[in-house]
Design an enzyme around this catalytic site. Structure first.
Site, PDB file in Angstrom:
ATOM      1  CE  LYS A  22      -3.666  -0.649   2.391  1.00 26.69           C
ATOM      2  NZ  LYS A  22      -4.588  -0.843   3.492  1.00 26.69           N
ATOM      3  NE  ARG A  92      -6.491   3.947   4.551  1.00 23.45           N
ATOM      4  CZ  ARG A  92      -7.723   3.857   4.047  1.00 23.45           C
ATOM      5  NH1 ARG A  92      -8.201   2.716   3.638  1.00 23.45           N
ATOM      6  NH2 ARG A  92      -8.463   4.932   3.944  1.00 23.45           N
ATOM      7  NE  ARG A 336      -6.144  -4.326  -2.569  1.00 24.40           N
ATOM      8  CZ  ARG A 336      -6.586  -4.689  -1.395  1.00 24.40           C
ATOM      9  NH1 ARG A 336      -5.756  -4.980  -0.433  1.00 24.40           N
ATOM     10  NH2 ARG A 336      -7.882  -4.784  -1.165  1.00 24.40           N
ATOM     11  CG  HIS A 455     -13.760 -10.696   5.090  1.00 21.74           C
ATOM     12  ND1 HIS A 455     -14.046 -11.998   5.436  1.00 21.74           N
ATOM     13  CD2 HIS A 455     -12.460 -10.501   5.394  1.00 21.74           C
ATOM     14  CE1 HIS A 455     -12.970 -12.546   5.956  1.00 21.74           C
ATOM     15  NE2 HIS A 455     -11.989 -11.667   5.946  1.00 21.74           N
ATOM     16  NE  ARG A 617       5.412 -48.627 -10.562  1.00 22.48           N
ATOM     17  CZ  ARG A 617       5.078 -47.806  -9.568  1.00 22.48           C
ATOM     18  NH1 ARG A 617       5.967 -47.031  -8.982  1.00 22.48           N
ATOM     19  NH2 ARG A 617       3.843 -47.756  -9.157  1.00 22.48           N
ATOM     20  CB  SER A 763      11.603 -41.846 -14.044  1.00 24.42           C
ATOM     21  OG  SER A 763      10.538 -41.137 -13.449  1.00 24.42           O
ATOM     22  CB  CYS A 830       7.210 -40.359 -12.370  1.00 28.08           C
ATOM     23  SG  CYS A 830       7.999 -41.679 -11.447  1.00 28.08           S
ATOM     24  CE1 TYR A 850       9.325 -37.737 -16.937  1.00 27.13           C
ATOM     25  CE2 TYR A 850      11.256 -37.866 -18.354  1.00 27.13           C
ATOM     26  CZ  TYR A 850      10.386 -38.449 -17.456  1.00 27.13           C
ATOM     27  OH  TYR A 850      10.567 -39.747 -17.067  1.00 27.13           O
TER      28      TYR A 850
HETATM   29  C1  PEP Z   1       7.166 -42.773  -6.194  1.00 19.50           C
HETATM   30  O1  PEP Z   1       7.550 -43.510  -5.324  1.00 19.50           O
HETATM   31  O2  PEP Z   1       7.449 -41.562  -6.241  1.00 19.50           O
HETATM   32  C2  PEP Z   1       6.290 -43.269  -7.272  1.00 19.50           C
HETATM   33  C3  PEP Z   1       5.943 -42.495  -8.272  1.00 19.50           C
HETATM   34  O3  PEP Z   1       5.831 -44.530  -7.157  1.00 19.50           O
HETATM   35  P1  PEP Z   1       4.611 -44.969  -6.236  1.00 19.50           P
HETATM   36  O4  PEP Z   1       3.961 -43.729  -5.737  1.00 19.50           O
HETATM   37  O5  PEP Z   1       3.732 -45.790  -7.077  1.00 19.50           O
HETATM   38  O6  PEP Z   1       5.308 -45.733  -5.161  1.00 19.50           O
HETATM   39 MG    MG Z   2       7.436 -45.667  -5.591  1.00 16.18          MG
END
Ligand code: PEP
Ligand code: MG
Length: 871
Positions: A22, A92, A336, A455, A617, A763, A830, A850
């Site tokens: 502000k 304020r 703002r 609010h 997997r 991964s 992953c 990725y």
């Molecule tokens: C992990 O362990 O991060 C994974 C992706 O495998 P899961 O969650 O199936 O054990």
């Molecule tokens: Mg796992």
């Protein structure tokens, strides 16, 4: 320490860190030559020093404060005691990030028994002067002395009732005088203190209250919710008062330069004549739409429109502006960047790029990745809405969404039931910062008062919670727990549906349809994809999820968890036969019955994915998960398999592990039973070959989970490759596949230089890696992690957001080791953290190829990946 106070017109004043949002904007607007009432800002550093010194105002600060007031008096030609030119100020809070949980505003500061008479004489309006005074007593009492607003409200309302006044503005000056006296008694009754008559005392006490409010519980909750650090402190803005309540040629309002719900490029706001700021926000009187000002005060309106354009162009973002008109003269009190819904954020960013105001990179930074979720959630089904029973006709669509839940009338009940897993709709006349905990757990918030800037509306929009305000045809009696509407009553526990996009309420549950994405959103996401360096894949195995992920432009599948394909009845029998088999031949025969199912599942996945990469997997969970648990199930399964219950029970006992997460699971299953992964390889290869024959190209990446040693990986990958080659040879067709390693144990990270060269890719399974690095069971940690986070023993739950100093360092080291022999080595993530924006930033920075996450998190992850690059 540098200066603690900066005047708005101080050329050396700096940005938001020191002046708060502000204060920095007030200084900026002053520099732009806009009509801003004069004032000064006490810095966040002064607040931090106050809090660090055990909450005492230093003599340095007090001196600077007295100097700042003197120069304000000089600049304005007013003083705290001058009969003709009386100075009154507002106080304020203003942190770097706007925070509704903190003390907000005290207006009319400087008034006392003497000054109120001076003001009355000067303005020839005793009613106005006493109205200002009673407001000061109320606000000061509430925010500085902690007296509950309802105590003042009750006095005010009973006075109106006893004297048969309908509107606040009907009360004459004498009435307000009487109320002022009663308010002063409240101070003595509630706090044993008198109201401080000295303006300087009022000011220092208000400043202290603002400083202290930085650490109140609501503020802390808000900061936790929005990842705002607790050590920033707040600034305090002290500004000359201008009066929106000095007659019908005065007023006050709030506006957004664009619609904060939809993003439409049109002024959006409301104002009240003869009122002060809190009247608009509190929703006590119903405000006028901003366009009406054009007919009531065309010149002021025109000036206001000009200023909104100026401010938008200057800040290159949609602005949320507070203004006051005093006797026909316009003042801007605040600007703002406006809070907005996710869909408005996308539309505004998109429109501003189209208008050449900002770049695509700027646009990407204007949308919070976490808010993208709101765009992907379902809406009510149109047909179901047609036939649903309406509760109300009138309500404002304050924050979009479609929610169903049980009605509750208090924050306490919302918390109790919400935390017990119930979906609750919090229904209140209006909300205040005290309701924040109830609002957090609520599916939707409904208020009968307030407008689009109340609010409830502002907070719900910020949280992405569905909200309807100003439902004027509903009456809430919170004390007796009922709400009355035209055709009936609602009691706690009744199920209603709330449409935050139209403002309507319905009885019972209404089915929902999937949300359609706007073309702006689609285009915006293509910019994110263009800008990000990392790809974003999805974790999915059903065709519904895979289609959703590809609609969101996922660049492939980062994880197909094959165990999800084993749990249907007919496959479970095969798996159970496998577990009970006595020798290799029996095991192969059992697996053969699963092979066909697996093959057709894979075929569907590969067909949907085409050339986009897909990581499959291999089987991961411990075998006991496939066996029955209850006595009844055991009897049935024994029957099905043609074995005795005793035999089945003995297998169940044998497979029982004390620590299954650390036991016979992941690739260790295939060290014991290589047939398992060989069957899965066969199923994958056969489906690839079938598709290849149809002319469909694919890109399979086979992944071995839970690897600990290089030898383990080599043994298994050799078997997989041998099996794949023999299937290819049999068919006389070569297909596209690679084999890689899932790194989810600390040892695999530590020895990545041995493992990586054997594998085609890595991964990271950060779920297991976090579990094994912390030694916290991922299934049980929920019981105690909250205490770690609440007690500041941990910044965040490491299963939700990467533990950068521990798990993050293991991942970074493994990536470096893998890249040492091949700088282009493909590495991805992953685990769940692949969808978390803060973790994504880290993964980007360490060069991850990725991230992969559940399909509905893909757009948010993609945006976070793009932001990681722009940052
Ligand atoms: C992990 O362990 O991060 C994974 C992706 O495998 P899961 O969650 O199936 O054990
Ligand atoms: Mg796992």
């Amino acid at each position: 320490m540098s200066k603690l106070i900066y005047a708005f017109n101080d050329e050396n004043s700096s940005g938001k860190d020191l002046l708060g949002g502000k204060g920095a904007n007030l200084a900026e607007m002053t520099r732009l030559g806009l009509p801003v009432p004069d004032g000064f800002t006490i810095t966040t550093e002064a607040c931090n020093a106050y809090l660090a010194s055990g909450e005492s105002l230093t003599s340095v600060l007090l001196e600077e404060l007295s100097d700042a007031i003197l120069s304000l008096e000089t600049r304005t030609g007013k003083t705290f005691s001058d009969e003709d030119n009386l100075l009154l100020v507002s106080v304020r809070s203003g942190a770097k990030f706007s925070m509704p949980g903190m003390m907000d505003t005290v207006l009319n500061l400087g008034l006392n028994d003497e000054n109120v008479e001076k003001l009355a004489a000067k303005t020839r309006d005793a009613r106005f002067a006493y109205d200002c005074y009673r407001r000061l007593l109320q606000m000061f009492g509430e925010v500085v002395y902690g007296i509950h607003m309802s105590v003042f409200d009750t006095i005010f309302e009973s006075y109106k009732e006893e004297n048969k006044y309908e509107l606040d503005t009907d009360i004459p000056a004498d009435g307000l005088k009487e109320i002022v006296e009663k308010y002063k008694e409240v101070y003595l009754e509630e706090t044993n203190k008198t109201f401080p008559e000295s303006p300087i005392d009022q000011l220092t006490e208000a400043v202290e209250a603002v400083f202290k409010s930085w650490n109140n519980e609501r503020a802390r909750i808000y900061r936790d919710l929005h990842d705002i650090p607790h050590d920033l402190g707040t600034a305090v803005n002290i500004q000359e008062m201008v009066f929106g309540n000095s007659g019908d040629n005065s007023g006050t309002g709030v506006l957004f330069t664009r619609n904060p719900s939809t993003g439409e490029h049109k002024l959006y706001g409301e104002y009240l004549l003869n009122a002060q700021g809190e009247d608009v926000v509190a929703g006590i009187r119903t405000p006028q739409e901003i366009e009406v000002l054009n007919t009531q005060m065309p010149e002021v309106y025109e000036e206001l429109v000009g200023i909104t354009k100026n401010l938008e162009n200057h800040y290159k973002d949609m602005q949320d502006i507070e203004f006051t008109i005093e006797n026909g003269k316009l003042f801007i009190l605040q600007t703002r960047n406006g809070k907005r819904t996710a869909s408005a954020a996308v539309k505004i960013a998109y429109d501003m790029v189209q208008d050449g105001v900002i770049s695509k990179e700027d646009a990407i930074m204007m949308v919070d990745p976490k808010s993208i979720d709101q765009l992907l959630h379902p809406q009510f089904d149109d047909e179901a809405l047609e036939t649903a029973e309406r509760i109300s006709e009138y309500g404002l669509p304050a924050s979009p969404g479609a929610s169903t839940g049980m009605v509750v009338f208090s924050t306490e009940r919302a918390k109790e039931l919400g935390e017990a897993g119930e979906k609750v709709i919090l229904m209140r006349p209006e909300t205040s910062p005290e309701d924040i905990e109830g609002m957090v757990v609520a599916e939707a918030i409904v208020t009968t008062h307030g407008g689009m800037t109340s609010h409830a509306a502002v907070v719900a929009r910020g949280m992405g919670t569905c909200c309807v305000t100003a439902v004027s045809d509903l009456k809430i009696d919170g004390e007796n727990g009922v709400a009355t509407y035209a055709n009936g009553v609602l009691k706690e526990g009744d199920i209603i549906s709330v449409n935050g996009s139209t403002g309507k309420l319905y009885l019972g549950e209404i089915t929902k349809k999937d949300q359609e994405q706007s073309t702006e959103f689609a285009e915006f996401m293509t910019w994110a994809k263009e800008i990000s360096r990392m790809d974003v894949r999805m974790n999915a195995e059903t065709s519904k999820d895979i289609n959703a992920g590809f609609e969101f432009n996922a660049s492939g599948i980062g994880l197909v968890r094959t165990e999800h394909m084993f749990f249907q009845e007919e496959r479970l029998i095969g798996m159970r036969r496998f577990i009970l088999a006595q020798n290799h031949a029996e095991r192969v025969a059992a697996l053969d019955t699963i092979l066909e199912y697996q093959q057709s599942d894979f075929e569907e996945i590969f067909r949907l994915s085409g050339e986009r990469p897909v990581i499959v997997r291999l089987l991961d969970p411990p075998l006991h998960e496939f066996l029955p648990h209850t006595e009844n199930e055991i009897n049935n399964v024994a029957n099905q398999l043609g074995v005795t219950t005793e035999l089945l029970k003995s297998y169940i006992t044998n497979l029982n592990e004390l620590n299954p997460m650390l036991g016979h699971r992941g690739c260790r299953l295939a060290i014991t039973y290589p047939e398992l992964y060989e069957m899965q390889t066969e199923a994958m290869l056969k489906s690839l070959i079938k598709l290849k024959k149809e002319g469909i190209e694919t890109n399979l990446e086979i992944m071995i989970p839970l690897i600990v040693t290089a030898e383990e990986y080599k043994t298994l990958s050799d078997k997989i490759k041998a099996r794949a080659e023999s299937i290819e040879a049999e068919a006389g067709v070569k297909v596209n596949y690679t084999v890689g390693v899932m790194i989810e144990t600390p040892r695999a990270c530590l020895t990545a230089e041995e493992i990586a060269p054997l594998a085609d890719f890595i991964s990271f399974g950060t779920n297991d890696l976090t579990q094994l690095t912390f030694g916290f069971s991922r299934d049980d940690a929920g019981k105690f992690i909250g205490e770690y986070v609440d007690g500041a023993l941990m910044e965040t739950d490491p299963f939700q957001s990467l533990d950068i100093n521990g798990v993050g360092q293991l991942v970074k080291m493994a990536v470096e080791k893998a890249r040492a022999h091949n700088p282009n080595y493909k590495v991805g993530v992953c685990g769940e953290l692949g969808g978390d924006p803060r973790s994504i930033q880290f993964f980007n920075d360490i060069g991850m190829s990725y991230v992969s996450c559940s399909p509905y998190r893909v757009p948010g992850a993609m945006l976070a990946a793009a932001q990681s690059v722009v940052k």
